[in-house]
Design an enzyme around this catalytic site. Structure first.
Site, PDB file in Angstrom:
ATOM      1  CE  LYS A   1     -44.998 133.395  31.563  1.00 50.07           C
ATOM      2  NZ  LYS A   1     -44.595 133.132  30.133  1.00 50.07           N
TER       3      LYS A   1
ATOM      4  CB  THR B   1     -49.239 135.254  33.545  1.00 45.66           C
ATOM      5  OG1 THR B   1     -50.384 135.122  34.385  1.00 45.66           O
ATOM      6  CG2 THR B   1     -48.024 134.826  34.367  1.00 45.66           C
ATOM      7  CG  ASP B   2     -53.365 138.131  35.732  1.00 45.34           C
ATOM      8  OD1 ASP B   2     -52.999 136.933  35.682  1.00 45.34           O
ATOM      9  OD2 ASP B   2     -54.573 138.468  35.728  1.00 45.34           O
ATOM     10  CD  GLU B   3     -51.626 132.366  37.214  1.00 43.94           C
ATOM     11  OE1 GLU B   3     -50.846 131.656  37.885  1.00 43.94           O
ATOM     12  OE2 GLU B   3     -52.503 131.895  36.492  1.00 43.94           O
TER      13      GLU B   3
ATOM     14  CE1 TYR C   1     -47.312 129.710  33.544  1.00 38.17           C
ATOM     15  CE2 TYR C   1     -48.915 130.709  35.019  1.00 38.17           C
ATOM     16  CZ  TYR C   1     -48.303 130.653  33.787  1.00 38.17           C
ATOM     17  OH  TYR C   1     -48.666 131.539  32.804  1.00 38.17           O
TER      18      TYR C   1
HETATM   19  P1  NAD Z   1     -50.142 126.509  26.127  1.00 37.39           P
HETATM   20  O1  NAD Z   1     -49.698 125.564  27.187  1.00 37.39           O
HETATM   21  O2  NAD Z   1     -51.458 126.322  25.471  1.00 37.39           O
HETATM   22  O3  NAD Z   1     -49.057 126.550  24.955  1.00 37.39           O
HETATM   23  C1  NAD Z   1     -47.675 126.541  25.197  1.00 37.39           C
HETATM   24  C2  NAD Z   1     -46.973 126.163  23.902  1.00 37.39           C
HETATM   25  O4  NAD Z   1     -45.547 126.221  24.127  1.00 37.39           O
HETATM   26  C3  NAD Z   1     -47.284 124.735  23.422  1.00 37.39           C
HETATM   27  O5  NAD Z   1     -47.560 124.731  22.033  1.00 37.39           O
HETATM   28  C4  NAD Z   1     -46.010 123.955  23.728  1.00 37.39           C
HETATM   29  O6  NAD Z   1     -45.779 122.885  22.836  1.00 37.39           O
HETATM   30  C5  NAD Z   1     -44.957 125.056  23.593  1.00 37.39           C
HETATM   31  N1  NAD Z   1     -43.738 124.769  24.359  1.00 37.39           N
HETATM   32  C6  NAD Z   1     -43.666 124.368  25.660  1.00 37.39           C
HETATM   33  N2  NAD Z   1     -42.368 124.192  26.006  1.00 37.39           N
HETATM   34  C7  NAD Z   1     -41.624 124.503  24.912  1.00 37.39           C
HETATM   35  C8  NAD Z   1     -40.233 124.530  24.648  1.00 37.39           C
HETATM   36  N3  NAD Z   1     -39.334 124.192  25.589  1.00 37.39           N
HETATM   37  N4  NAD Z   1     -39.808 124.912  23.415  1.00 37.39           N
HETATM   38  C9  NAD Z   1     -40.710 125.252  22.454  1.00 37.39           C
HETATM   39  N5  NAD Z   1     -42.034 125.218  22.638  1.00 37.39           N
HETATM   40  C10 NAD Z   1     -42.486 124.871  23.863  1.00 37.39           C
HETATM   41  O7  NAD Z   1     -50.026 127.953  26.783  1.00 37.39           O
HETATM   42  P2  NAD Z   1     -50.898 129.262  26.537  1.00 37.39           P
HETATM   43  O8  NAD Z   1     -52.050 129.245  27.451  1.00 37.39           O
HETATM   44  O9  NAD Z   1     -51.087 129.456  25.088  1.00 37.39           O
HETATM   45  O10 NAD Z   1     -49.877 130.375  27.075  1.00 37.39           O
HETATM   46  C11 NAD Z   1     -48.950 131.001  26.193  1.00 37.39           C
HETATM   47  C12 NAD Z   1     -48.188 132.062  26.950  1.00 37.39           C
HETATM   48  O11 NAD Z   1     -49.097 133.028  27.453  1.00 37.39           O
HETATM   49  C13 NAD Z   1     -47.426 131.534  28.152  1.00 37.39           C
HETATM   50  O12 NAD Z   1     -46.182 132.217  28.210  1.00 37.39           O
HETATM   51  C14 NAD Z   1     -48.291 131.890  29.349  1.00 37.39           C
HETATM   52  O13 NAD Z   1     -47.517 132.071  30.488  1.00 37.39           O
HETATM   53  C15 NAD Z   1     -48.897 133.185  28.857  1.00 37.39           C
HETATM   54  N6  NAD Z   1     -50.212 133.538  29.436  1.00 37.39           N
HETATM   55  C16 NAD Z   1     -51.249 132.662  29.360  1.00 37.39           C
HETATM   56  C17 NAD Z   1     -52.505 133.026  29.837  1.00 37.39           C
HETATM   57  C18 NAD Z   1     -53.688 132.102  29.756  1.00 37.39           C
HETATM   58  O14 NAD Z   1     -54.774 132.464  30.198  1.00 37.39           O
HETATM   59  N7  NAD Z   1     -53.578 130.927  29.147  1.00 37.39           N
HETATM   60  C19 NAD Z   1     -52.674 134.284  30.420  1.00 37.39           C
HETATM   61  C20 NAD Z   1     -51.580 135.161  30.487  1.00 37.39           C
HETATM   62  C21 NAD Z   1     -50.357 134.778  29.982  1.00 37.39           C
HETATM   63  O1  TDX Z   2     -61.440 122.063  36.702  1.00 33.81           O
HETATM   64  C1  TDX Z   2     -61.145 123.172  37.158  1.00 33.81           C
HETATM   65  N1  TDX Z   2     -61.945 123.735  38.107  1.00 33.81           N
HETATM   66  C2  TDX Z   2     -61.689 124.962  38.642  1.00 33.81           C
HETATM   67  O2  TDX Z   2     -62.449 125.426  39.498  1.00 33.81           O
HETATM   68  C3  TDX Z   2     -59.982 123.905  36.695  1.00 33.81           C
HETATM   69  C4  TDX Z   2     -59.081 123.302  35.657  1.00 33.81           C
HETATM   70  C5  TDX Z   2     -59.754 125.146  37.244  1.00 33.81           C
HETATM   71  N2  TDX Z   2     -60.569 125.660  38.193  1.00 33.81           N
HETATM   72  C6  TDX Z   2     -60.317 127.026  38.695  1.00 33.81           C
HETATM   73  C7  TDX Z   2     -58.917 127.361  39.096  1.00 33.81           C
HETATM   74  C8  TDX Z   2     -58.833 128.848  38.786  1.00 33.81           C
HETATM   75  O3  TDX Z   2     -59.398 129.595  39.855  1.00 33.81           O
HETATM   76  O4  TDX Z   2     -60.624 127.897  37.599  1.00 33.81           O
HETATM   77  C9  TDX Z   2     -59.729 129.013  37.570  1.00 33.81           C
HETATM   78  C10 TDX Z   2     -58.974 129.020  36.248  1.00 33.81           C
HETATM   79  O5  TDX Z   2     -58.097 127.896  36.254  1.00 33.81           O
HETATM   80  P1  TDX Z   2     -57.060 127.629  35.058  1.00 33.81           P
HETATM   81  O6  TDX Z   2     -57.795 127.554  33.761  1.00 33.81           O
HETATM   82  O7  TDX Z   2     -56.199 126.487  35.450  1.00 33.81           O
HETATM   83  O8  TDX Z   2     -56.264 129.007  34.989  1.00 33.81           O
HETATM   84  P2  TDX Z   2     -55.343 129.808  36.061  1.00 33.81           P
HETATM   85  O9  TDX Z   2     -54.754 128.915  37.070  1.00 33.81           O
HETATM   86  O10 TDX Z   2     -56.148 130.991  36.528  1.00 33.81           O
HETATM   87  O11 TDX Z   2     -54.162 130.300  35.067  1.00 33.81           O
HETATM   88  C11 TDX Z   2     -54.457 130.728  33.724  1.00 33.81           C
HETATM   89  O12 TDX Z   2     -54.431 132.128  33.612  1.00 33.81           O
HETATM   90  C12 TDX Z   2     -53.187 132.751  33.798  1.00 33.81           C
HETATM   91  C13 TDX Z   2     -53.455 130.120  32.745  1.00 33.81           C
HETATM   92  O13 TDX Z   2     -53.493 128.705  32.853  1.00 33.81           O
HETATM   93  C14 TDX Z   2     -52.081 130.639  32.999  1.00 33.81           C
HETATM   94  O14 TDX Z   2     -51.177 130.149  32.012  1.00 33.81           O
HETATM   95  C15 TDX Z   2     -52.112 132.137  32.933  1.00 33.81           C
HETATM   96  O15 TDX Z   2     -50.870 132.658  33.308  1.00 33.81           O
END
Ligand code: NAD
Ligand code: TDX
Length: 332
Positions: A152, A121-123, A148
């Site tokens: 990562k 992630t960019d975080e 988190y």
């Molecule tokens: P998510 O929470 O929707 O999905 C995570 C999945 O991993 C789930 O299906 C869960 O059951 C599985 N999991 C969790 N722990 C596990 C374990 N110990 N063994 C096997 N499976 C396990 O997450 P997401 O949003 O799809 O994110 C996926 C990846 O992308 C993560 O590595 C996250 O850091 C990265 N990422 C997410 C975002 C975003 O915007 N959501 C952005 C950048 C990077």
């Molecule tokens: O109810 C809400 N109201 C609100 O203002 C929620 C759930 C979030 N927020 C804000 C927090 C953040 O500024 O919205 C923005 C996005 O929040 P999230 O969806 O929780 O994402 P963020 O914390 O930015 O992280 C996401 O992007 C990077 C993913 O969850 C991570 O897994 C990924 O690494």
């Protein structure tokens, strides 16, 4: 044809990747997923059984992981605890999965000499000021803020060390915020869409000034495939689609697209340590590997996502009440 082991393939981005791989390649996918609260087997419904296999299990289970890795040509590692708000409440599972789970996979790919792609992630780079002209690049120093993002960042550093010390054939990608179908209702965009569908007002943390850099999950998938096919071993690639927006404008757009007054939202308690702004410079991926995103129009992508949640209430409804109860306890 390659055999891909996709960890976390029942989660949001991993399931989008499985759908993308089936639609655009002839690779075979084996999903390894623990099915935590965030995983949903139904996200893989409709995919052909001869192209996608499913194994329920933990990425920290070394014997299971070794068996599966031994049969794969490449591992694409999505599995993680992914939600910042949960990591503030209970960090432990983030260490177990993001750190120990990644370590377990690295040991298996090292032993069997299997290509590894690590999804991050960019975080890990921390946050930017609203007026900072710079965006994150591959050389921005790591400075994570939350439990988190620190786990990562730790997992990224493990991957780099396994490349350098043991010659593991790995690449890393750090992507910005994803949106699209199959995203858990705890996350910002699906939470607000499903709130409106339920007659609940959207909830903005703090003043809603925080900026996220949005990319459609399908564009994330095409970028990961590009890196798998053409990426240089040991390299990191940033993935982003120039989609910076502040949270308030995203909520206003959701309300407008859903036919509601644009001020029909609540400002609620801010997230502790809330990162102000993320922004990705994806020049390296675009110029070196020739990738471009397909979803240039955020409003259109968001409208499609709203339609998807409208049409798939059976997919999200079982998680909605527990998610809102968790937030209500924290005044969010
Ligand atoms: P998510 O929470 O929707 O999905 C995570 C999945 O991993 C789930 O299906 C869960 O059951 C599985 N999991 C969790 N722990 C596990 C374990 N110990 N063994 C096997 N499976 C396990 O997450 P997401 O949003 O799809 O994110 C996926 C990846 O992308 C993560 O590595 C996250 O850091 C990265 N990422 C997410 C975002 C975003 O915007 N959501 C952005 C950048 C990077
Ligand atoms: O109810 C809400 N109201 C609100 O203002 C929620 C759930 C979030 N927020 C804000 C927090 C953040 O500024 O919205 C923005 C996005 O929040 P999230 O969806 O929780 O994402 P963020 O914390 O930015 O992280 C996401 O992007 C990077 C993913 O969850 C991570 O897994 C990924 O690494």
């Amino acid at each position: 044809m390659a055999r891909l082991l996709v960890t976390g393939g029942a989660g949001f981005i991993g399931s989008n990747f499985a759908h993308h791989v089936v639609a655009h390649t002839d690779h075979h996918v084996t999903v390894l997923d623990k099915l935590t609260y965030a995983g949903n087997r139904a996200s893989l419904d409709g995919l052909p059984e001869d192209r996608v296999a499913f194994v329920q299990g933990d990425i920290a289970d070394a014997p299971l992981v070794e068996d599966l890795v031994a049969d794969a040509d490449a591992v694409v590692h999505y599995a993680a605890e992914s939600h910042n708000d949960n990591s503030l409440h209970d960090p432990r599972p983030f260490l177990d999965t993001n750190i120990v789970g990644t370590y377990t996979l690295l040991e298996a790919v090292r032993k069997h000499d299997v290509r590894f792609h690590h999804i991050s992630t960019d975080e890990v780079y921390g946050d930017l000021e609203l007026d900072d002209p710079q965006r994150f690049t591959e050389s921005t120093p790591y400075n994570p803020s939350s439990p988190y993002s620190s786990t990562k960042a730790g997992s990224d550093l493990l991957v780099r060390a396994w490349v350098r010390s043991f010659g593991v054939r790995a690449t890393i990608s750090n992507c910005s915020n994803n949106y699209g179908p199959y995203q858990h209702v705890e996350k910002f965009i699906p939470r607000q869409i499903t709130n409106v569908l339920r007659g609940i007002r959207p909830k903005l943390y703090g003043a809603g000034r925080n900026v996220r850099d949005w990319i459609h999950a399908d564009d994330h998938s095409s970028a990961v495939l590009t890196i798998l096919e053409k990426g240089r071993i040991g390299e990191t690639y940033l993935i982003g689609a120039d989609g910076e927006r502040d949270n308030r404008s995203v909520v206003e757009l959701i309300l407008r697209l859903m036919g509601q007054p644009q001020d029909a939202y609540d400002l609620v308690t801010d997230r502790a340590g809330h990162d102000l702004r993320y922004a990705i410079d994806s020049t390296k991926l675009r110029t070196e590997l020739g990738w471009t995103p397909r979803y240039a129009d955020f409003e259109k992508g968001l409208a499609d996502t709203i339609d998807w949640y409208r049409e798939h209430e059976a997919w999200w409804a079982p998680s909605k009440d527990a998610t809102e109860a968790f937030y209500a306890e924290k005044g969010q």
